[in-house]
Write a protein that holds these residues in place. Structure first.
Motif, PDB file in Angstrom:
ATOM      1  N   ILE A   4       0.862  -1.178   0.000  1.00 54.94           N
ATOM      2  CA  ILE A   4       0.000   0.000   0.000  1.00 54.94           C
ATOM      3  C   ILE A   4       0.900   1.230   0.000  1.00 54.94           C
ATOM      4  CG2 ILE A   4      -1.752   1.274   1.276  1.00 54.94           C
ATOM      5  CD1 ILE A   4      -2.649  -1.435   2.453  1.00 54.94           C
ATOM      6  N   LEU A   8      -0.932   7.694  -0.185  1.00 57.56           N
ATOM      7  CA  LEU A   8      -2.350   7.653  -0.543  1.00 57.56           C
ATOM      8  C   LEU A   8      -3.241   7.712   0.689  1.00 57.56           C
ATOM      9  CD1 LEU A   8      -2.327   4.792  -3.208  1.00 57.56           C
ATOM     10  CD2 LEU A   8      -2.050   7.244  -3.563  1.00 57.56           C
ATOM     11  N   LYS A   9      -4.488   8.106   0.457  1.00 56.97           N
ATOM     12  CA  LYS A   9      -5.550   8.020   1.459  1.00 56.97           C
ATOM     13  C   LYS A   9      -6.597   7.073   0.879  1.00 56.97           C
ATOM     14  CE  LYS A   9      -4.834  11.754   4.247  1.00 56.97           C
ATOM     15  NZ  LYS A   9      -4.996  11.719   5.673  1.00 56.97           N
ATOM     16  N   PHE A  10      -7.376   6.446   1.757  1.00 59.15           N
ATOM     17  CA  PHE A  10      -8.322   5.424   1.304  1.00 59.15           C
ATOM     18  C   PHE A  10      -9.711   5.622   1.885  1.00 59.15           C
ATOM     19  CE2 PHE A  10      -4.160   3.633   0.866  1.00 59.15           C
ATOM     20  CZ  PHE A  10      -4.233   2.902  -0.307  1.00 59.15           C
ATOM     21  N   HIS A  14     -12.698   1.075  -0.639  1.00 57.74           N
ATOM     22  CA  HIS A  14     -11.509   0.668  -1.394  1.00 57.74           C
ATOM     23  C   HIS A  14     -11.100   1.604  -2.528  1.00 57.74           C
ATOM     24  CE1 HIS A  14     -11.620  -2.893   1.041  1.00 57.74           C
ATOM     25  NE2 HIS A  14     -12.818  -3.205   0.587  1.00 57.74           N
ATOM     26  N   GLU A  15     -11.573   2.848  -2.514  1.00 58.71           N
ATOM     27  CA  GLU A  15     -11.020   3.828  -3.440  1.00 58.71           C
ATOM     28  C   GLU A  15      -9.786   4.448  -2.794  1.00 58.71           C
ATOM     29  OE1 GLU A  15     -15.212   3.317  -4.404  1.00 58.71           O
ATOM     30  OE2 GLU A  15     -14.195   3.759  -2.552  1.00 58.71           O
ATOM     31  N   TRP A  16      -8.843   4.891  -3.633  1.00 56.77           N
ATOM     32  CA  TRP A  16      -7.686   5.625  -3.117  1.00 56.77           C
ATOM     33  C   TRP A  16      -7.659   7.026  -3.705  1.00 56.77           C
ATOM     34  CZ3 TRP A  16      -4.464   7.355  -6.921  1.00 56.77           C
ATOM     35  CH2 TRP A  16      -4.321   6.604  -8.089  1.00 56.77           C
ATOM     36  N   ARG A  18      -4.850  10.357  -4.262  1.00 57.94           N
ATOM     37  CA  ARG A  18      -3.499  10.902  -4.176  1.00 57.94           C
ATOM     38  C   ARG A  18      -3.593  12.402  -4.410  1.00 57.94           C
ATOM     39  NH1 ARG A  18      -0.884   7.926  -7.904  1.00 57.94           N
ATOM     40  NH2 ARG A  18       0.081   6.542  -6.398  1.00 57.94           N
ATOM     41  N   SER A  30      -8.260   0.381  -5.070  1.00 60.68           N
ATOM     42  CA  SER A  30      -7.081  -0.240  -4.470  1.00 60.68           C
ATOM     43  C   SER A  30      -6.729  -1.559  -5.150  1.00 60.68           C
ATOM     44  CB  SER A  30      -7.303  -0.468  -2.977  1.00 60.68           C
ATOM     45  OG  SER A  30      -8.202  -1.541  -2.783  1.00 60.68           O
ATOM     46  N   TYR A  97      -2.267   1.298  -8.581  1.00 58.77           N
ATOM     47  CA  TYR A  97      -1.843   2.563  -7.982  1.00 58.77           C
ATOM     48  C   TYR A  97      -1.059   3.456  -8.943  1.00 58.77           C
ATOM     49  CZ  TYR A  97      -3.151   0.257  -3.649  1.00 58.77           C
ATOM     50  OH  TYR A  97      -3.846  -0.388  -2.662  1.00 58.77           O
ATOM     51  N   PRO A 119      -2.752   4.921   5.002  1.00 51.69           N
ATOM     52  CA  PRO A 119      -2.354   3.586   4.522  1.00 51.69           C
ATOM     53  C   PRO A 119      -2.339   2.548   5.644  1.00 51.69           C
ATOM     54  CG  PRO A 119      -0.989   5.256   3.513  1.00 51.69           C
ATOM     55  CD  PRO A 119      -1.827   5.962   4.539  1.00 51.69           C
ATOM     56  N   TYR A 122      -5.883   1.635   6.537  1.00 48.88           N
ATOM     57  CA  TYR A 122      -6.460   0.822   5.471  1.00 48.88           C
ATOM     58  C   TYR A 122      -5.944  -0.620   5.560  1.00 48.88           C
ATOM     59  CZ  TYR A 122      -7.987  -0.684   0.857  1.00 48.88           C
ATOM     60  OH  TYR A 122      -8.583  -1.366  -0.170  1.00 48.88           O
TER      61      TYR A 122
END
Length: 131
Positions: A4, A8-10, A14-16, A18, A30, A97, A119, A122
Motif C-alpha cells: 500500500i 495515498l488516502k483510502f 476501497h477507493e484511493w 493521491r 485499491s 496505484y 495507509p 487501510y
C-alpha cells in the motif's frame, strides 16, 4: 497482502486518493479491490466537467464476476479521466496505484481528505476483513 503506497488516502469502499497539489486529487481503486473483482472488462468513468460529490458513486468498474460502483472521495469537478482504460481496463488489475488511475478531481473541500483512512488504517481494515 498487497503493498500500500504511503502517499495515498483510502475510503472504506476501497477507493484511493493521491493529492497532486493545486487542489487536484487523483482517484483509483485499491489493489485489494481489483484483486477481489478479478479481471476487469469494462470501466465507466465520469465525464470531464462533471461535478462529483464526496461519498457518491461516479464511476463503475466491471469484471467477469461483478460490477462495482466507484465513489468519489471528495466533492469537486472532474478535470481528467483515464481514457486508456476504455480500451484496456485490465490496466487497473496490472497497476492499480499507477497507470490504472481512474479520474482526477479538483477538490472544492480538500479537508474531506482528512476523513479518509491512512495507509496503515487501510491495512488494518483489510486485515479485519480477512478474519
Amino acid at each position: 497482502m498487497s503493498d500500500i503506497p504511503g502517499d495515498l488516502k483510502f475510503l472504506k469502499s476501497h477507493e484511493w486518493a493521491r493529492v497532486e497539489g493545486d487542489g487536484r486529487v487523483t482517484v483509483g481503486i485499491s489493489d485489494h479491490a481489483q484483486g477481489l473483482l478479478g479481471d476487469l472488462v469494462y470501466v465507466e468513468l465520469p465525464n470531464v466537467g462533471d461535478r462529483v460529490e464526496a461519498g457518491n458513486a461516479c464511476a463503475v468498474v466491471e469484471s467477469v464476476k461483478a460490477a462495482s460502483d466507484v465513489y468519489s472521495p471528495v466533492t469537486g469537478s472532474v478535470v481528467e479521466v483515464n481514457e486508456s482504460l476504455a480500451d484496456k481496463p485490465e490496466t487497473i488489475n496490472e497497476d492499480a496505484y499507477g497507470d490504472g488511475w481512474l479520474f482526477v478531481v479538483v477538490a472544492e473541500e480538500p479537508d474531506q481528505l482528512n476523513d479518509m483512512l491512512s495507509p496503515d488504517d487501510y491495512a488494518e481494515l483489510l486485515e479485519d476483513e480477512d478474519h
